[in-house]
Design an enzyme around this catalytic site. Structure first.
Site, PDB file in Angstrom:
ATOM      1  N   HIS A  56    -106.984  -5.942-119.737  1.00 41.85           N
ATOM      2  CA  HIS A  56    -107.023  -4.957-120.816  1.00 41.85           C
ATOM      3  C   HIS A  56    -107.109  -3.505-120.302  1.00 41.85           C
ATOM      4  CE1 HIS A  56    -107.507  -8.359-123.495  1.00 41.85           C
ATOM      5  NE2 HIS A  56    -108.554  -8.738-122.804  1.00 41.85           N
ATOM      6  N   ARG A 108    -109.756  11.215-128.778  1.00 41.12           N
ATOM      7  CA  ARG A 108    -109.759  12.077-127.595  1.00 41.12           C
ATOM      8  C   ARG A 108    -108.357  12.140-127.029  1.00 41.12           C
ATOM      9  NH1 ARG A 108    -108.846   8.002-124.189  1.00 41.12           N
ATOM     10  NH2 ARG A 108    -109.962   6.036-124.454  1.00 41.12           N
TER      11      ARG A 108
END
Length: 464
Positions: A238, A296
């Protein structure tokens, strides 16, 4: 009102701190870097207008000390704070503390960070806006029985996830009720230890999936600007290794739907500044579902900049100061781009391999860009993430961009440090990647092939 903040403290280190400082310096914005003593020799420290040493014995904790960073911002006369990615970038408490100190936070509000940082709450918000999700948009699951009931509703196999999680921590796949009960308890326990919240949910597991994301900018007037998608399917546990934009072989209708869904997801919380909406795309059915929203700037933002001719950090600063993009901002997508994450780690077992850098020579040429946090004479320590540099390549089409990326990887010389460059090379050389026909299982497939090849070579040596 000034187009950009007058001065900017960068609450980060390494590659992303250097990246932000570069744009801010070009815009005439005074920059303040913070650093722990182990990072004193890194390039970003010298490239900032001013640098202040953080106190604290544990390096990582120093960069997580929001109170200390706010005090430094005030003492140095900073008018704004950019968190970069990682550390405090998605910490609502830090964003709130910055605002309460009278400083401009370069990012979305603390309230938005809180909603989108909780996967249960974010799924609920975007589902209300019509964005497809997997599973139920209700509350977090409290018991194994509830998890089993949800799995029976959506259908096995299912993925168990932590609501406050990230980086794949605690994620587990279950094919039966028995497996699910075990996975549920393990994930719940790990989430509590890792994230301070044991809230867990279940969603349908897609065996053959692509990880596709949309970069957005949210303005004060409610406008959401969506850019072309990035394909981040090349992952190990991941963690992304290679990204490209646009996603290869994506149906135009699905591409348009992804953009619309990203705009709706960001709009559902009145999003402001830069963010990324991530989706999981089923390669068989062509359906996609919302994964999460990162509040972000992303590690892989350079390939969006290269394919749209924009500077996302510049736009972040403009939005923070004025609520809008720079005058005449009109991004147009063109060409194709790749990003390769070069890390200080063993290329076979992927264990971190910190150490000194004796030599450093970056690739150059048309369409090549390198974002790095190190140089010759510096050291990659064991205290932080192993990312050393991002080698990016742009071309008029995918074939040209891939050829440039392959050459750039070959030309990037980092001496004295073990990196994952050989494995990145093996990714770029696979038939699946060259053809653009791959999913999130590509890295595992390559690893299995390499193991099988090594086994055959050993057998051949024994019989020789």
């Amino acid at each position: 009102m000034n187009t950009f903040p007058e001065s900017l403290l960068i609450a980060n280190r390494g590659e992303i701190a250097r990246r932000i400082i570069r744009t801010a310096n070009q815009l005439g914005v005074r920059t303040i870097a913070v650093y722990h003593k182990v990072d004193a020799s890194l390039p970003y420290v010298a490239e900032a207008s001013e640098a202040v040493e953080l106190t604290g014995e544990i390096p990582v904790q120093a960069y997580l000390d929001g109170a200390q960073i706010v005090k430094i911002a005030q003492a140095t006369g900073a008018t704004s704070v950019h968190p970069g990615y990682g550390f405090l970038a998605e910490n609502a408490g830090f964003a709130r503390a910055v605002a309460q100190a009278g400083l401009t936070w370069v990012g979305p509000s603390a309230e938005i960070i809180e909603v989108m940082g909780d996967k249960v709450e974010s799924r609920r918000a975007v589902a209300a806006a019509g964005v497809p999700i997997s599973g139920d948009a209700g509350a977090a699951l409290e018991t194994g029985d509830e998890a089993v009931a949800e799995a029976e509703r959506v259908g096995y196999p299912v993925m168990v996830k932590a609501s406050a999680g990230g980086g794949g921590i605690g994620m587990a796949v279950a094919h039966t009720a028995e497996e699910l009960r075990v996975a549920f308890e393990n994930t719940k326990s790990m989430a509590g230890r890792s994230f301070g919240s044991d809230r867990v949910f279940v969603e349908r597991f897609v065996a053959s999936a692509r990880h596709v994301e949309i970069q957005v900018l949210g303005l004060d007037d409610g406008t959401i600007i969506a850019f072309g998608e990035r394909d981040c399917s090349t992952q190990r546990r991941h963690q992304k290794l290679v990204e490209e934009s646009p996603a290869p072989h994506l149906d135009p209708a699905v591409r348009a739907q992804l953009r619309e869904a990203a705009i709706a997801a960001a709009g559902s919380v009145g999003y402001r500044n830069a963010g990324t909406v991530e989706f999981l795309l089923d390669t068989v059915s062509g359906d996609f579902v919302f994964l999460e929203m990162n509040t972000r700037i992303q590690v892989e933002h350079p390939i969006t900049e290269m394919t749209h001719g924009v500077d996302l950090i510049e736009q972040q600063l403009s939005i923070a100061a004025t609520g809008s993009t720079t005058s005449g901002f009109d991004p147009q997508q063109q060409g194709h781009a790749f990003e390769l994450r070069i890390c200080a780690e063993d290329p076979k077992k992927f264990f971190p391999r910190p150490g000194p850098i004796d030599g450093w020579s970056e690739p150059t040429g048309p369409g090549i860009r390198v974002d790095s946090g190190y140089q010759a004479g510096t050291e990659v320590t064991q205290h932080f993430d192993s990312l050393v540099a991002k080698a990016c390549a742009w071309g008029e089409n995918r074939e040209e961009a891939l050829a440039r990326a392959t050459q750039a990887l070959s030309d990037f010389s980092i001496q004295g440090l073990v990196t994952n460059q050989p494995f990145l090379k093996s990714i770029l050389e696979t038939e699946e990647f060259i053809a653009g026909q791959y999913d999130t299982g590509l890295v595992e497939t390559i690893q299995q092939r390499l193991k099988a090849q090594a086994k055959l070579e050993k057998l051949a040596q024994r019989s020789a």
